[in-house]
Design a protein around this motif. Structure first.
Motif, PDB file in Angstrom:
ATOM      1  N   MET A   2       0.772  -1.080  -0.035  1.00 45.59           N
ATOM      2  CA  MET A   2      -0.094  -0.022  -0.002  1.00 45.59           C
ATOM      3  C   MET A   2       0.832   1.257   0.045  1.00 45.59           C
ATOM      4  O   MET A   2       0.560   2.269  -0.589  1.00 45.59           O
ATOM      5  CB  MET A   2      -0.971   0.019   1.066  1.00 45.59           C
ATOM      6  N   ASN A   3       2.055   1.165   0.477  1.00 43.32           N
ATOM      7  CA  ASN A   3       3.050   2.448   0.580  1.00 43.32           C
ATOM      8  C   ASN A   3       3.548   2.812  -0.737  1.00 43.32           C
ATOM      9  O   ASN A   3       3.542   3.706  -1.140  1.00 43.32           O
ATOM     10  CB  ASN A   3       4.189   2.101   1.634  1.00 43.32           C
ATOM     11  N   ALA A   4       3.554   1.431  -1.547  1.00 48.52           N
ATOM     12  CA  ALA A   4       4.361   1.625  -2.794  1.00 48.52           C
ATOM     13  C   ALA A   4       3.176   2.170  -3.866  1.00 48.52           C
ATOM     14  O   ALA A   4       3.341   3.116  -4.585  1.00 48.52           O
ATOM     15  CB  ALA A   4       4.751   0.123  -3.449  1.00 48.52           C
ATOM     16  N   PHE A   5       1.904   1.622  -3.545  1.00 47.47           N
ATOM     17  CA  PHE A   5       0.734   2.309  -4.254  1.00 47.47           C
ATOM     18  C   PHE A   5       0.440   3.700  -3.949  1.00 47.47           C
ATOM     19  O   PHE A   5       0.459   4.663  -4.896  1.00 47.47           O
ATOM     20  CB  PHE A   5      -0.484   1.700  -3.721  1.00 47.47           C
ATOM     21  N   PHE A   6       0.604   4.244  -2.609  1.00 49.00           N
ATOM     22  CA  PHE A   6       0.363   5.507  -2.251  1.00 49.00           C
ATOM     23  C   PHE A   6       1.449   6.434  -3.239  1.00 49.00           C
ATOM     24  O   PHE A   6       1.299   7.455  -3.506  1.00 49.00           O
ATOM     25  CB  PHE A   6       0.638   5.848  -0.786  1.00 49.00           C
ATOM     26  N   ALA A   7       2.860   5.922  -3.153  1.00 49.33           N
ATOM     27  CA  ALA A   7       3.893   6.723  -3.814  1.00 49.33           C
ATOM     28  C   ALA A   7       3.580   6.800  -5.103  1.00 49.33           C
ATOM     29  O   ALA A   7       4.055   7.812  -5.781  1.00 49.33           O
ATOM     30  CB  ALA A   7       5.434   5.797  -3.337  1.00 49.33           C
ATOM     31  N   ARG A   8       3.249   5.567  -5.593  1.00 52.53           N
ATOM     32  CA  ARG A   8       3.006   5.571  -7.253  1.00 52.53           C
ATOM     33  C   ARG A   8       1.927   6.779  -7.731  1.00 52.53           C
ATOM     34  O   ARG A   8       2.176   7.339  -8.596  1.00 52.53           O
ATOM     35  CB  ARG A   8       2.348   4.208  -7.602  1.00 52.53           C
ATOM     36  N   LEU A   9       1.030   7.014  -6.835  1.00 50.51           N
ATOM     37  CA  LEU A   9       0.052   7.972  -7.037  1.00 50.51           C
ATOM     38  C   LEU A   9       0.432   9.437  -6.674  1.00 50.51           C
ATOM     39  O   LEU A   9      -0.307  10.482  -6.745  1.00 50.51           O
ATOM     40  CB  LEU A   9      -1.376   7.569  -6.377  1.00 50.51           C
ATOM     41  N   GLY A  10       1.779   9.619  -6.093  1.00 53.16           N
ATOM     42  CA  GLY A  10       2.344  10.796  -5.683  1.00 53.16           C
ATOM     43  C   GLY A  10       1.732  11.186  -4.321  1.00 53.16           C
ATOM     44  O   GLY A  10       1.808  12.339  -3.758  1.00 53.16           O
ATOM     45  N   MET A  11       1.169  10.469  -3.369  1.00 53.51           N
ATOM     46  CA  MET A  11       0.679  10.709  -2.331  1.00 53.51           C
ATOM     47  C   MET A  11       1.724  10.619  -0.945  1.00 53.51           C
ATOM     48  O   MET A  11       1.823   9.573  -0.262  1.00 53.51           O
ATOM     49  CB  MET A  11      -0.407   9.556  -1.832  1.00 53.51           C
ATOM     50  N   HIS A  12       2.701  11.639  -1.132  1.00 54.51           N
ATOM     51  CA  HIS A  12       3.511  12.055  -0.063  1.00 54.51           C
ATOM     52  C   HIS A  12       3.550  12.215   1.384  1.00 54.51           C
ATOM     53  O   HIS A  12       4.311  12.065   2.118  1.00 54.51           O
ATOM     54  CB  HIS A  12       4.850  12.716  -0.788  1.00 54.51           C
ATOM     55  N   ALA A  13       1.937  12.292   1.648  1.00 54.02           N
ATOM     56  CA  ALA A  13       1.666  12.587   3.071  1.00 54.02           C
ATOM     57  C   ALA A  13       0.814  11.371   3.514  1.00 54.02           C
ATOM     58  O   ALA A  13       0.161  11.443   4.447  1.00 54.02           O
ATOM     59  CB  ALA A  13       1.226  13.776   3.001  1.00 54.02           C
ATOM     60  N   THR A  14       1.028  10.279   2.842  1.00 55.53           N
ATOM     61  CA  THR A  14       0.272   9.160   3.299  1.00 55.53           C
ATOM     62  C   THR A  14       0.940   7.920   3.792  1.00 55.53           C
ATOM     63  O   THR A  14       2.000   7.636   2.922  1.00 55.53           O
ATOM     64  CB  THR A  14      -0.846   8.680   2.129  1.00 55.53           C
ATOM     65  N   THR A  15       0.976   7.383   4.851  1.00 50.22           N
ATOM     66  CA  THR A  15       1.601   6.311   5.446  1.00 50.22           C
ATOM     67  C   THR A  15       0.808   5.086   5.796  1.00 50.22           C
ATOM     68  O   THR A  15      -0.263   5.500   6.739  1.00 50.22           O
ATOM     69  CB  THR A  15       2.548   6.413   6.550  1.00 50.22           C
ATOM     70  N   ALA A  16       0.757   3.917   5.240  1.00 45.88           N
ATOM     71  CA  ALA A  16      -0.020   2.728   5.576  1.00 45.88           C
ATOM     72  C   ALA A  16       0.160   2.300   7.022  1.00 45.88           C
ATOM     73  O   ALA A  16       1.307   2.818   7.829  1.00 45.88           O
ATOM     74  CB  ALA A  16       0.285   1.498   4.754  1.00 45.88           C
ATOM     75  N   GLY A  17      -1.247   2.199   7.543  1.00 43.13           N
ATOM     76  CA  GLY A  17      -0.862   1.462   9.154  1.00 43.13           C
ATOM     77  C   GLY A  17      -0.271   0.451   9.461  1.00 43.13           C
ATOM     78  O   GLY A  17      -0.192  -0.486   8.554  1.00 43.13           O
ATOM     79  N   PRO A  18       0.604   0.398  10.503  1.00 46.42           N
ATOM     80  CA  PRO A  18       1.636  -0.601  10.888  1.00 46.42           C
ATOM     81  C   PRO A  18       0.895  -1.840  11.431  1.00 46.42           C
ATOM     82  O   PRO A  18      -0.458  -1.708  11.802  1.00 46.42           O
ATOM     83  CB  PRO A  18       2.412  -0.099  11.499  1.00 46.42           C
TER      84      PRO A  18
END
Length: 261
Positions: free
Chosen positions: A120-136
């Protein structure tokens, strides 16, 4: 949401806008929120006007998604399916439960299927969502984000680009199955008959309530996407009222293609 969920993120400027109309809307968001409890991150993209309005209270670093992250999970899953946009029978059944009634067990299963926090973090990065971090640790609802970041997910499902037409149809079809009891928030102020494809989240925490809402609103000449994240509210109803007030402001401000000629 039939259970609980939280993460880590950066902070956006207190207001970021594109276009004069958006600047006015961001100011109205800010003015309205000055009289509301808790903290809020809100973003709206008007596809007719081509403008974006953002307001984020910088007093907190990151806003928990609660169950609105289920839309992120579904979008990542459909993107993985490729051009066909088709989910397996098992995935489709789980996705319907996850979206229609906000089933947490289904979300946990699909979170694992898609690859958990790293994927999910890779997915967020791919979409340019740099202020988003997946819950641990599988705690998907503790994913942290901002309204502006979540516009990337909403753009992916509402407009051509990231997903195939078939994939977008899969997501929008599931969003239309959300049960009436969960169709609050970004339906606020929107006239009957206008399509609102949305996913909400709610989560009581020791610091107060988290209330979240994501939506694609289209009809009557208007077409926009919107994301609202609230936290530290005194009650669920207070957060819902805040979201509905922002929704009403957005609907009034949205440009009508009919009026634009």
């Amino acid at each position: 949401m039939t259970g609980r969920a939280g993460g880590l993120a950066g902070v956006e400027p207190i207001a970021a806008v594109s276009g004069a109309a958006s600047s006015g809307l961001a100011a109205r968001f800010r003015s309205y929120l000055a009289g509301r409890p808790g903290h809020v991150s809100v973003a709206m993209y008007d596809a007719v006007a081509g403008t974006t309005a953002v307001y984020t209270d910088p007093a907190v670093a990151g806003y928990e998604t609660a169950s609105s992250v289920k839309l992120d999970i579904l979008t990542a899953l459909v993107r993985r399916a490729g051009a066909s946009g088709r989910l397996t029978a098992r995935e489709q059944a789980l996705a319907r439960r996850m979206i229609s009634v906000s089933d947490n067990a289904a979300a946990s299963a699909l979170w694992a299927d898609v690859g958990g926090a790293p994927a999910m973090n890779a997915f967020f990065a791919r979409l340019g969502m740099h202020a988003t971090t997946a819950g641990p640790g599988g705690r998907w609802g503790l994913t942290r984000t901002t309204g502006a970041d979540q516009l990337a997910v909403l753009r992916a499902i509402a407009y051509p680009g990231t997903l195939s037409a078939a994939g977008r149809a899969t997501v929008s079809g599931l969003l239309r199955t959300v049960i009436p009891a969960q169709r609050w928030g970004l339906t606020g102020g929107v006239p009957t008959g206008v399509m609102v494809e949305l996913k909400n989240g709610w989560l009581p925490r020791t610091s107060g309530w988290v209330i979240t809402s994501l939506a694609h609103v289209h009809g009557a000449g208007r077409d926009y996407i919107m994301a609202v994240y609230t936290k530290n509210g005194p009650s669920m109803q207070s957060g819902v009222t805040t979201v509905q007030g922002l929704s009403a402001l957005a609907w009034k401000a949205a440009r009508s293609s009919t009026a634009a000629g």
